[in-house]
Design an enzyme around this catalytic site. Structure first.
Site, short mmCIF file in Angstrom:
data_model
loop_
_atom_site.label_atom_id
_atom_site.label_comp_id
_atom_site.label_asym_id
_atom_site.label_seq_id
_atom_site.Cartn_x
_atom_site.Cartn_y
_atom_site.Cartn_z
CB CYS A 136 15.14 68.86 -7.56
SG CYS A 136 16.12 70.10 -6.71
CB CYS A 161 16.41 72.13 -9.10
SG CYS A 161 17.28 70.96 -8.09
CG ASP A 162 13.34 71.75 -11.56
OD1 ASP A 162 14.23 72.46 -12.06
OD2 ASP A 162 13.37 70.51 -11.58
#
Ligand code: NAP
Length: 308
Positions: A134, A137-138
């Protein structure tokens, strides 16, 4: 005594929320069991440009937040729980989590699908230490780092484009000599000066002791191996349907997607299906939402036939 819902929806992506908007608005006692990852895959997406009604695009989490608000507005009960076992054969359907039992006259399975991994021992060892599925997200953790993305579909293109905002360079490793992604996404990737592509190559090993330091790749034509240094590795090679909790009660295809008749009907009366959990082909938010609508209308018709 537990209450019996008219409609219990398992899963909180576009399919589940759309089903809830329809059934709750039809005055049916409706609950969504959201699962651990409430909001589904769109919570992990950045901008959604192809959902009708948003001419300038909308961020995935914002779209899901709007859908949730719309479902709650008509009285949907929202439950944070994870269903582990089901008994869907009787007239009253039973769904069990670790702590609670739920009962319903109709059930809509809208549990979607989950990211696939390469299944390499080195990948498991370094999971969370530079490996992710992701970018939204990251990606932030890889500011000015070198990043490798594996895959050739729209997800891989989207991940690579998102990661250009963070990394110093993004290399896509793809196992064939052509992407399967849509032309517009391919064009953006191939024209991007921070992205390069290694064609016809697979990742054999993730390198690094405590954190990702690179990947060992193999050219599938020559069998020659080489190393690509990187500190971030993003796997974007597709998804598998979340159907294991169904315990064999619904008919599945050979890839474990629910087999649907007339798009949303299952082999069991009163049990319907919507979205990616039954769709290996389209897998779009808008098709999932369409399924959610159909499943809701079928659940309503079923309840009318039951006389309830
Ligand atoms: P996908 O279309 O199934 O693509 C998966 C990619 O990973 C393929 O290129 C495949 O290679 C590769 N792959 C699969 N297993 C692999 C393995 N073990 N090792 C190396 N490579 C592997 O999946 P997706 O990209 O997640 O997209 C799923 C659906 O969502 C699609 O319908 C897509 O259009 C949609 N989507 C749309 C958007 C958007 O419109 N913005 C964004 C994301 C996803 P091969 O090509 O060789 O099979």
């Amino acid at each position: 005594m537990s209450k019996i819902y008219d409609v219990l929806i398992v899963g909180s992506g576009p399919a589940g929320y759309t089903a809830a908007i329809y059934t709750a608005r039809a005055d049916l006692k409706t609950a969504i069991i959201a699962g651990h990852e409430s909001g589904g895959q769109l919570m992990l997406t950045s901008e959604v440009e192809n959902f009708p009604g948003f001419s300038e695009g909308i961020m995935g989490p914002d779209l899901m937040s709007e859908m949730k608000k719309q479902a709650l507005r008509f009285g949907t009960e929202f439950i944070h729980d994870q269903i582990e076992h089901v008994d869907l054969k009787g007239k009253v359907k039973q769904l069990k989590s670790a702590k609670h039992n739920y009962e319903a006259k109709t059930v809509i399975i809208a549990t979607g699908s989950q990211a696939q991994w390469l299944n390499l021992p080195s990948e498991q060892r370094l999971m969370g230490r530079g490996i992710s599925a992701c970018a939204t997200c990251d990606g932030y953790f890889f500011k000015d780092k070198e990043i490798v993305v594996v895959g050739g579909g729209d997800s891989a293109m989207e991940e690579a484009l998102t990661l250009t905002k963070f990394g110093s360079h993004v290399t896509i490793v793809h196992r064939r000599d052509a992407f399967r992604a849509s032309k517009i996404m391919q064009k953006r990737v191939l024209e991007h000066d921070k992205i390069s592509v290694i064609w016809n190559a697979v990742v054999d090993e993730v390198l690094g002791e405590s954190f990702v330091e690179g990947v060992k790749i193999r050219d599938v034509e020559s069998d020659k191996t080489s190393e690509v240094p990187c500190q971030g590795l993003f796997i974007a090679i597709g998804h598998k349907p979340s159907t294991s909790f169904l315990g064999g009660q619904l008919e599945l295809d050979d890839k474990a997607y629910v087999k649907a008749k007339d798009q949303v009907k299952t082999n069991l009366d009163g049990v319907f299906v919507a979205g990616d959990v039954a769709d290996p082909h389209y897998r779009q938010a808008i098709t999932a939402a369409g399924d959610g609508c159909r499943a809701a209308l079928e659940a309503e018709r079923y309840l009318i036939r039951l006389g309830e």
